[in-house]
Design a protein around this motif. Structure first.
Motif, PDB file in Angstrom:
ATOM      1  N   ASP A 188       0.863  -1.187   0.000  1.00  0.00           N
ATOM      2  CA  ASP A 188       0.000   0.000   0.000  1.00  0.00           C
ATOM      3  C   ASP A 188       0.894   1.230   0.000  1.00  0.00           C
ATOM      4  O   ASP A 188       1.648   1.462   0.962  1.00  0.00           O
ATOM      5  N   GLU A 190       0.263   4.119   0.535  1.00  0.00           N
ATOM      6  CA  GLU A 190      -0.087   5.075   1.599  1.00  0.00           C
ATOM      7  C   GLU A 190       0.661   4.741   2.891  1.00  0.00           C
ATOM      8  O   GLU A 190       0.712   5.568   3.796  1.00  0.00           O
ATOM      9  N   ASP A 191       1.236   3.539   2.971  1.00  0.00           N
ATOM     10  CA  ASP A 191       1.990   3.158   4.177  1.00  0.00           C
ATOM     11  C   ASP A 191       3.340   3.876   4.222  1.00  0.00           C
ATOM     12  O   ASP A 191       3.870   4.281   3.171  1.00  0.00           O
ATOM     13  N   TYR A 211      -0.766  -0.930  -4.646  1.00  0.00           N
ATOM     14  CA  TYR A 211      -2.035  -0.197  -4.736  1.00  0.00           C
ATOM     15  C   TYR A 211      -2.023   1.014  -3.797  1.00  0.00           C
ATOM     16  O   TYR A 211      -1.093   1.188  -2.992  1.00  0.00           O
ATOM     17  N   LYS A 212      -3.061   1.806  -3.908  1.00  0.00           N
ATOM     18  CA  LYS A 212      -3.229   2.956  -3.015  1.00  0.00           C
ATOM     19  C   LYS A 212      -4.497   2.769  -2.183  1.00  0.00           C
ATOM     20  O   LYS A 212      -5.593   2.697  -2.735  1.00  0.00           O
ATOM     21  N   LYS A 213      -4.333   2.620  -0.882  1.00  0.00           N
ATOM     22  CA  LYS A 213      -5.413   2.438   0.095  1.00  0.00           C
ATOM     23  C   LYS A 213      -6.167   1.123  -0.072  1.00  0.00           C
ATOM     24  O   LYS A 213      -6.305   0.358   0.866  1.00  0.00           O
ATOM     25  N   SER A 214      -6.667   0.852  -1.273  1.00  0.00           N
ATOM     26  CA  SER A 214      -7.470  -0.354  -1.506  1.00  0.00           C
ATOM     27  C   SER A 214      -6.916  -1.129  -2.689  1.00  0.00           C
ATOM     28  O   SER A 214      -6.405  -0.541  -3.644  1.00  0.00           O
ATOM     29  N   ARG A 217      -7.708  -0.218  -6.178  1.00  0.00           N
ATOM     30  CA  ARG A 217      -6.968   0.861  -6.852  1.00  0.00           C
ATOM     31  C   ARG A 217      -5.532   0.397  -7.113  1.00  0.00           C
ATOM     32  O   ARG A 217      -4.572   1.061  -6.755  1.00  0.00           O
TER      33      ARG A 217
END
Length: 388
Positions: A188, A190-191, A211-214, A217
């Protein structure tokens, strides 16, 4: 007529002369039957005529019944039951030997056989049966599966299981073998960068979705070998990841396994994300997952199935139904839910409490553990074979 046609074809390929002649005769069974019955009936009629003449000469008309009875018994024992029983038990021995006699006889009596067959075929055509359209012997998938199932003594168990698995590929879909969405290990973006590096260094997989968040995505797949080469660099950041991504590949959930295997080969890729009709990610599948369906477990992993001393099985409820069927040689239904947990919830229409016992499609089961959303461990109790 009772000879194994597939073994016959095998012997023809090996240039067995008797088999070649028998195969040629069986291409036109109407002519072969015509020839055999021509000779058969001629001999029977001739024998009864001779017996009638002999009976009259020896004992007059009153002896005809005795002669007919003796002839019936003689023909039944020596010309019908004994040779036909032998032919049913040893069809190859008699077929290959008699083929040497039938081939020249067919040439000699061909005009008579042809006329008889012509009349018979015309009569059959009145009933809508066309002899020429019924010559090709075919075999369907279920019949082939039965043949392979019964051939277990002819080959090692692992090859036998592989052949059965190949025949089952057509009935299985990608959803049956995928790693479910909640078990996908990915990156992720975003991490924090430290968390991402830790995931890369501890991953058991060679390709990870990014992916991004989910996972819905998803940006692409990152090859671990590529990633580890630049995680050691001081200036390593998330841009290094996004610049080295492999384009994501999406697979519809109901794609048959044999079709997907061909796609993987044609596209030269090894991993894809399984999506539903709305484009949401349901799981992940690799080429290794598909190969595993044929050859079994590629590595000796703990699959979450533990056989107990009393004959019961402790089973991780996240295990797929197909995998449990393969391990325990059971026949739990695979058309509906794909995991044991899903099968139990569909059957009970609720998430049962630990200690609950049920008969799951004929298999006695006890719920051992559950969490808030699912059953996590069950015990399949011993049962008598043939009662499920």
């Amino acid at each position: 007529m009772t000879i194994n046609r597939y073994r016959l074809k095998h012997l023809v390929k090996k240039h067995h002369r008797g088999a070649t002649k028998a195969h040629k005769l069986l291409k036109r069974p109407d002519r072969l039957i015509g020839l055999i019955l021509l000779g058969n009936n001629f001999v029977n009629v001739l024998a009864s005529s001779i017996v009638t003449v002999i009976s009259i000469r020896l004992g007059g008309e009153s002896a005809i019944a005795i002669g007919a009875g003796a002839l019936t018994l003689t023909i039944l024992i020596f010309a019908e039951v004994t040779p036909k029983t032998l032919a049913a038990i040893r069809p190859e021995s008699l077929a290959f030997l008699s083929a040497w006699i039938y081939v020249p006889l067919l040439k000699i009596f061909y005009p008579i056989v042809w006329i008889v067959n012509l009349i018979c075929n015309l009569l059959l055509r009145i009933f809508g049966i066309h002899v020429s359209k019924n010559r090709q012997e075919t075999i369907n998938k279920e019949e082939l599966r039965s043949i392979v199932s019964e051939a277990d003594s002819l080959m090692p168990t692992r090859y036998h299981n592989m052949m059965l698995s190949i025949l089952n590929l057509e009935s299985a879909t990608i959803e049956d073998v995928m790693t479910p969405r909640n078990e996908i290990i990915g990156i992720d973006l975003e991490d924090p960068i430290e968390t991402i590096i830790e995931v890369l260094q501890n991953s058991r997989h060679t390709r990870l979705p990014v992916y991004k968040k989910s996972i819905n995505r998803v940006l692409g797949f990152l090859h671990l070998r590529t990633a580890l080469s630049f995680t050691q660099q001081p200036e390593f950041d998330k841009q290094h990841i996004t610049k080295n991504l492999i384009k994501p590949y999406f697979i519809p959930e109901n794609t048959p396994l044999h079709t997907q295997m061909q796609y993987f080969k044609n596209e030269r890729i090894r991993i894809g994300l399984v999506v539903d009709e709305y484009g949401d990610v349901l799981g992940l599948v690799t080429l290794e997952d598909l190969l595993q369906e044929i050859v079994g477990e590629l590595v000796n992993e703990d699959l979450g199935v533990f056989k107990q001393s009393d004959g019961s099985y402790l089973v991780d409820a996240s295990l797929t139904v197909r995998e449990l069927n393969r391990i325990a040689n059971w026949e739990l239904p695979t058309e509906g839910p794909k995991t044991i947990n899903g099968l139990i919830i569909e059957f009970m229409e609720t998430i049962p409490e630990p200690g609950t016992s049920l008969k799951l499609h004929g298999y006695p089961v006890e719920i051992i553990k559950r969490n808030k959303n699912s059953v996590t461990q069950v015990k399949f109790l011993p049962f008598k074979t043939g009662h499920h």
